[in-house]
Design a protein around this motif. Structure first.
Motif, PDB file in Angstrom:
ATOM      1  N   GLN A 127     -13.002 -46.115 -15.199  1.00 43.71           N
ATOM      2  CA  GLN A 127     -11.712 -45.870 -15.838  1.00 43.71           C
ATOM      3  C   GLN A 127     -10.598 -45.767 -14.790  1.00 43.71           C
ATOM      4  O   GLN A 127      -9.468 -46.168 -15.035  1.00 43.71           O
ATOM      5  CB  GLN A 127     -11.820 -44.589 -16.671  1.00 43.71           C
ATOM      6  CG  GLN A 127     -10.748 -44.408 -17.722  1.00 43.71           C
ATOM      7  CD  GLN A 127      -9.489 -43.818 -17.132  1.00 43.71           C
ATOM      8  OE1 GLN A 127      -9.526 -43.179 -16.089  1.00 43.71           O
ATOM      9  NE2 GLN A 127      -8.376 -44.027 -17.801  1.00 43.71           N
ATOM     10  N   SER A 128     -10.930 -45.235 -13.616  1.00 47.64           N
ATOM     11  CA  SER A 128      -9.878 -45.048 -12.606  1.00 47.64           C
ATOM     12  C   SER A 128      -9.784 -46.255 -11.665  1.00 47.64           C
ATOM     13  O   SER A 128      -9.067 -46.219 -10.686  1.00 47.64           O
ATOM     14  CB  SER A 128     -10.130 -43.768 -11.812  1.00 47.64           C
ATOM     15  OG  SER A 128     -11.345 -43.849 -11.098  1.00 47.64           O
ATOM     16  N   ASN A 164     -11.495 -27.426 -11.621  1.00 43.79           N
ATOM     17  CA  ASN A 164     -10.340 -28.130 -11.056  1.00 43.79           C
ATOM     18  C   ASN A 164     -10.302 -28.120  -9.531  1.00 43.79           C
ATOM     19  O   ASN A 164      -9.724 -29.015  -8.925  1.00 43.79           O
ATOM     20  CB  ASN A 164      -9.043 -27.477 -11.555  1.00 43.79           C
ATOM     21  CG  ASN A 164      -8.786 -27.730 -13.032  1.00 43.79           C
ATOM     22  OD1 ASN A 164      -9.190 -28.756 -13.561  1.00 43.79           O
ATOM     23  ND2 ASN A 164      -8.141 -26.796 -13.697  1.00 43.79           N
ATOM     24  N   VAL A 200       0.010 -31.192  -8.176  1.00 44.08           N
ATOM     25  CA  VAL A 200      -0.663 -30.674  -6.978  1.00 44.08           C
ATOM     26  C   VAL A 200       0.009 -31.232  -5.720  1.00 44.08           C
ATOM     27  O   VAL A 200       0.251 -30.514  -4.751  1.00 44.08           O
ATOM     28  CB  VAL A 200      -2.168 -31.048  -6.998  1.00 44.08           C
ATOM     29  CG1 VAL A 200      -2.805 -30.836  -5.631  1.00 44.08           C
ATOM     30  CG2 VAL A 200      -2.898 -30.225  -8.046  1.00 44.08           C
ATOM     31  N   PRO A 221      -3.782 -46.362  -5.610  1.00 43.52           N
ATOM     32  CA  PRO A 221      -4.435 -47.492  -6.253  1.00 43.52           C
ATOM     33  C   PRO A 221      -5.392 -47.077  -7.370  1.00 43.52           C
ATOM     34  O   PRO A 221      -5.975 -47.932  -8.009  1.00 43.52           O
ATOM     35  CB  PRO A 221      -5.193 -48.155  -5.104  1.00 43.52           C
ATOM     36  CG  PRO A 221      -5.423 -47.063  -4.128  1.00 43.52           C
ATOM     37  CD  PRO A 221      -4.268 -46.121  -4.255  1.00 43.52           C
ATOM     38  N   ARG A 222      -5.584 -45.795  -7.556  1.00 48.99           N
ATOM     39  CA  ARG A 222      -6.471 -45.377  -8.633  1.00 48.99           C
ATOM     40  C   ARG A 222      -5.669 -45.159  -9.915  1.00 48.99           C
ATOM     41  O   ARG A 222      -4.471 -44.932  -9.882  1.00 48.99           O
ATOM     42  CB  ARG A 222      -7.218 -44.106  -8.228  1.00 48.99           C
ATOM     43  CG  ARG A 222      -8.167 -44.400  -7.076  1.00 48.99           C
ATOM     44  CD  ARG A 222      -8.800 -43.166  -6.519  1.00 48.99           C
ATOM     45  NE  ARG A 222      -7.879 -42.284  -5.837  1.00 48.99           N
ATOM     46  CZ  ARG A 222      -7.251 -42.575  -4.698  1.00 48.99           C
ATOM     47  NH1 ARG A 222      -7.418 -43.742  -4.135  1.00 48.99           N
ATOM     48  NH2 ARG A 222      -6.431 -41.707  -4.158  1.00 48.99           N
ATOM     49  N   VAL A 223      -6.340 -45.277 -11.038  1.00 51.06           N
ATOM     50  CA  VAL A 223      -5.698 -45.086 -12.323  1.00 51.06           C
ATOM     51  C   VAL A 223      -6.264 -43.802 -12.914  1.00 51.06           C
ATOM     52  O   VAL A 223      -7.468 -43.694 -13.128  1.00 51.06           O
ATOM     53  CB  VAL A 223      -5.986 -46.274 -13.262  1.00 51.06           C
ATOM     54  CG1 VAL A 223      -5.405 -46.029 -14.631  1.00 51.06           C
ATOM     55  CG2 VAL A 223      -5.429 -47.551 -12.658  1.00 51.06           C
ATOM     56  N   TYR A 224      -5.418 -42.836 -13.144  1.00 46.55           N
ATOM     57  CA  TYR A 224      -5.909 -41.551 -13.625  1.00 46.55           C
ATOM     58  C   TYR A 224      -5.874 -41.490 -15.139  1.00 46.55           C
ATOM     59  O   TYR A 224      -5.008 -42.076 -15.774  1.00 46.55           O
ATOM     60  CB  TYR A 224      -5.065 -40.429 -13.038  1.00 46.55           C
ATOM     61  CG  TYR A 224      -5.152 -40.358 -11.541  1.00 46.55           C
ATOM     62  CD1 TYR A 224      -6.349 -40.050 -10.922  1.00 46.55           C
ATOM     63  CD2 TYR A 224      -4.049 -40.627 -10.748  1.00 46.55           C
ATOM     64  CE1 TYR A 224      -6.450 -39.995  -9.544  1.00 46.55           C
ATOM     65  CE2 TYR A 224      -4.141 -40.568  -9.360  1.00 46.55           C
ATOM     66  CZ  TYR A 224      -5.347 -40.251  -8.773  1.00 46.55           C
ATOM     67  OH  TYR A 224      -5.450 -40.200  -7.420  1.00 46.55           O
ATOM     68  N   ARG A 225      -6.811 -40.761 -15.711  1.00 43.03           N
ATOM     69  CA  ARG A 225      -6.724 -40.442 -17.124  1.00 43.03           C
ATOM     70  C   ARG A 225      -5.402 -39.726 -17.370  1.00 43.03           C
ATOM     71  O   ARG A 225      -4.946 -38.962 -16.520  1.00 43.03           O
ATOM     72  CB  ARG A 225      -7.820 -39.449 -17.512  1.00 43.03           C
ATOM     73  CG  ARG A 225      -9.159 -40.052 -17.744  1.00 43.03           C
ATOM     74  CD  ARG A 225     -10.040 -39.010 -18.427  1.00 43.03           C
ATOM     75  NE  ARG A 225     -11.381 -39.025 -17.900  1.00 43.03           N
ATOM     76  CZ  ARG A 225     -12.259 -40.011 -18.053  1.00 43.03           C
ATOM     77  NH1 ARG A 225     -11.932 -41.080 -18.737  1.00 43.03           N
ATOM     78  NH2 ARG A 225     -13.459 -39.935 -17.533  1.00 43.03           N
ATOM     79  N   ALA A 267      -1.271 -33.353 -13.755  1.00 48.95           N
ATOM     80  CA  ALA A 267      -1.781 -32.261 -12.924  1.00 48.95           C
ATOM     81  C   ALA A 267      -1.935 -32.710 -11.477  1.00 48.95           C
ATOM     82  O   ALA A 267      -1.532 -32.005 -10.545  1.00 48.95           O
ATOM     83  CB  ALA A 267      -3.118 -31.753 -13.466  1.00 48.95           C
ATOM     84  N   PHE A 268      -2.497 -33.906 -11.270  1.00 44.49           N
ATOM     85  CA  PHE A 268      -2.701 -34.392  -9.906  1.00 44.49           C
ATOM     86  C   PHE A 268      -1.351 -34.579  -9.191  1.00 44.49           C
ATOM     87  O   PHE A 268      -1.202 -34.240  -8.022  1.00 44.49           O
ATOM     88  CB  PHE A 268      -3.483 -35.710  -9.895  1.00 44.49           C
ATOM     89  CG  PHE A 268      -4.957 -35.568 -10.240  1.00 44.49           C
ATOM     90  CD1 PHE A 268      -5.511 -34.333 -10.544  1.00 44.49           C
ATOM     91  CD2 PHE A 268      -5.794 -36.677 -10.240  1.00 44.49           C
ATOM     92  CE1 PHE A 268      -6.878 -34.214 -10.848  1.00 44.49           C
ATOM     93  CE2 PHE A 268      -7.154 -36.562 -10.536  1.00 44.49           C
ATOM     94  CZ  PHE A 268      -7.688 -35.329 -10.844  1.00 44.49           C
ATOM     95  N   ASN A 292      -5.299 -36.141 -16.505  1.00 46.30           N
ATOM     96  CA  ASN A 292      -5.294 -35.718 -15.107  1.00 46.30           C
ATOM     97  C   ASN A 292      -4.003 -36.044 -14.376  1.00 46.30           C
ATOM     98  O   ASN A 292      -3.661 -35.363 -13.407  1.00 46.30           O
ATOM     99  CB  ASN A 292      -6.443 -36.412 -14.348  1.00 46.30           C
ATOM    100  CG  ASN A 292      -7.810 -35.884 -14.764  1.00 46.30           C
ATOM    101  OD1 ASN A 292      -7.951 -34.728 -15.130  1.00 46.30           O
ATOM    102  ND2 ASN A 292      -8.814 -36.749 -14.722  1.00 46.30           N
ATOM    103  N   ARG A 348      -4.673 -28.102 -17.468  1.00 49.11           N
ATOM    104  CA  ARG A 348      -4.783 -28.535 -16.066  1.00 49.11           C
ATOM    105  C   ARG A 348      -3.444 -28.472 -15.347  1.00 49.11           C
ATOM    106  O   ARG A 348      -3.366 -28.078 -14.187  1.00 49.11           O
ATOM    107  CB  ARG A 348      -5.345 -29.958 -15.991  1.00 49.11           C
ATOM    108  CG  ARG A 348      -6.799 -29.968 -16.383  1.00 49.11           C
ATOM    109  CD  ARG A 348      -7.393 -31.357 -16.458  1.00 49.11           C
ATOM    110  NE  ARG A 348      -8.387 -31.365 -17.517  1.00 49.11           N
ATOM    111  CZ  ARG A 348      -9.114 -32.407 -17.874  1.00 49.11           C
ATOM    112  NH1 ARG A 348      -8.981 -33.565 -17.256  1.00 49.11           N
ATOM    113  NH2 ARG A 348      -9.998 -32.312 -18.858  1.00 49.11           N
ATOM    114  N   GLN A 400     -12.382 -39.056 -10.681  1.00 49.17           N
ATOM    115  CA  GLN A 400     -11.033 -39.579 -10.878  1.00 49.17           C
ATOM    116  C   GLN A 400     -10.167 -39.339  -9.645  1.00 49.17           C
ATOM    117  O   GLN A 400      -9.383 -40.188  -9.242  1.00 49.17           O
ATOM    118  CB  GLN A 400     -10.400 -38.881 -12.088  1.00 49.17           C
ATOM    119  CG  GLN A 400     -10.961 -39.356 -13.412  1.00 49.17           C
ATOM    120  CD  GLN A 400      -9.940 -40.148 -14.170  1.00 49.17           C
ATOM    121  OE1 GLN A 400      -8.835 -39.696 -14.399  1.00 49.17           O
ATOM    122  NE2 GLN A 400     -10.290 -41.353 -14.554  1.00 49.17           N
ATOM    123  N   ASN A 450      -8.076 -51.265  -3.480  1.00 49.84           N
ATOM    124  CA  ASN A 450      -8.245 -49.894  -3.964  1.00 49.84           C
ATOM    125  C   ASN A 450      -9.450 -49.170  -3.376  1.00 49.84           C
ATOM    126  O   ASN A 450     -10.004 -48.263  -3.986  1.00 49.84           O
ATOM    127  CB  ASN A 450      -8.265 -49.847  -5.498  1.00 49.84           C
ATOM    128  CG  ASN A 450      -9.091 -50.941  -6.076  1.00 49.84           C
ATOM    129  OD1 ASN A 450      -9.782 -51.640  -5.346  1.00 49.84           O
ATOM    130  ND2 ASN A 450      -9.044 -51.104  -7.375  1.00 49.84           N
TER     131      ASN A 450
END
Lengths: 227, 227
Positions: B132-133, B216, A223, A209-213, A219-220, A216, A92, B95, B68
């Protein structure tokens, strides 16, 4: 157009013998025949129009423009992850445009070693994801490093993803120059690790405020840095 | 903190019996014991602190803040993909913060139907990726639609990812209001399909000179829209 990365220097009318895997990919998977066109990314990061020739050879023709060079270089220091999640990061983050990926060991890493096999697989994933996204420069995979050894390079914007950091976007300025980004393992970095990174010049940043894996996050962030 | 989405309305001291799967997740997978804390996302998109009680019950305590919430609503019209790639889109786009995912059929789709099983699986993936996020609002999965039926809603910025579109960023302005984004299948949309979308108000946009995997593209665009 199919793109293939070959470990040769670019040059007009150069003929390159294909390795087994590349030949299998072009002929058996992508159904190319002798005379068909493809593009070749060379070791010196140039892109060439090319033709498949009989007997597993490729002939380079003309160098193509460099319009798809990435606007800035992002190094991703990614903590080792469980299972095949690090491979997912390589895939990713390469698609997102990362320039270099360095596996690191941190306090909460469950996996703490990198086998030669795994490293070879990551390089292959980077090559494939890079070709697929029409990148000129495929990221290289660095040697395993410890978190304590990290210091941002001169002129680079060093930062560390930290969900506790303030949710703002000034870290997207300046929009030029290299970026060095640290991303922790599934359980995150410890507060001590973040403090230590901060003390040597890495700025804690949050993607919101989000929690990414872990697969991800790098990669996020890339971007956004390459927007 | 563990988050769980439950199909109940929020309210102080409400007791909720857990289904088998949620109970298994909390007790067997996450090793929670009676008395342990968790957070619950309710049907009305509020988040509550909660406590696990004996006999597979959860008791809601106080409503938590709404920090959030996502800054804007993104609808992703995603063409059906081969294998389990649509599931990967659901996972990653959730996500990234997408608000609604609608599967569509386009000329180059190889898969052209959605079984009930598959749809149930996508909803589960959205729920898990959302929890999860730490999202409050998990995206819903719309019914299968044909490309020809799409028209941007009133007030929404409609756009379609098209590698042939100009590589600029004005489409990131305005930074508020709903977004409706169309993403094609592995082989892309046909020029006719892009023209048709354009004629009803979807603007062709490009994420830059790189070509993203279908898995993606929607997630990466959403990250940019929600920056």
């Amino acid at each position: 157009m199919i793109r293939l990365r070959l470990d040769v220097s670019g040059g007009q009318a150069i003929r390159v013998p294909l390795g087994c895997e590349d030949s299998h990919y072009l002929v058996d998977v992508m159904r190319l025949k002798a005379g068909d066109s493809l593009e070749v990314l060379t070791r010196d990061n140039t892109v060439w129009s090319a033709v498949l020739e009989p007997n597993h050879m490729v002939r380079l023709q003309t160098e193509l423009d460099r319009h798809n060079r990435l606007p800035r270089h992002v190094t991703l220091y990614q903590a080792l992850l469980k299972g095949d999640h690090f491979g997912a990061v390589v895939d990713r983050a390469t698609q997102a445009g990362v320039g270099r990926i360095v596996p690191i060991v941190t306090a909460r890493c469950i996996v703490r070693e990198v086998s030669l096999n795994k490293r070879a697989r990551w390089s292959l994933l980077a090559k494939e994801a890079g070709e697929q996204s029409h990148r000129i420069d495929v990221p290289d995979i660095g040697d395993l490093a410890s978190l304590d050894s990290l210091v941002p390079g001169g002129g680079a914007f060093g930062c560390v993803l930290d969900p506790r950091a303030a949710y703002d976007r000034p870290w997207l300025e300046p929009q030029h120059g290299p970026v060095e980004l640290v991303v922790g393992p599934e359980g995150g970095l410890t507060p001590d690790e973040v403090s230590r990174l901060q003390s040597v010049g890495f700025r804690p940043i949050s993607l919101g405020p989000r929690v990414y894996r872990a697969e991800n996050a790098g990669a996020f962030a890339t971007v956004l840095f390459l927007q």
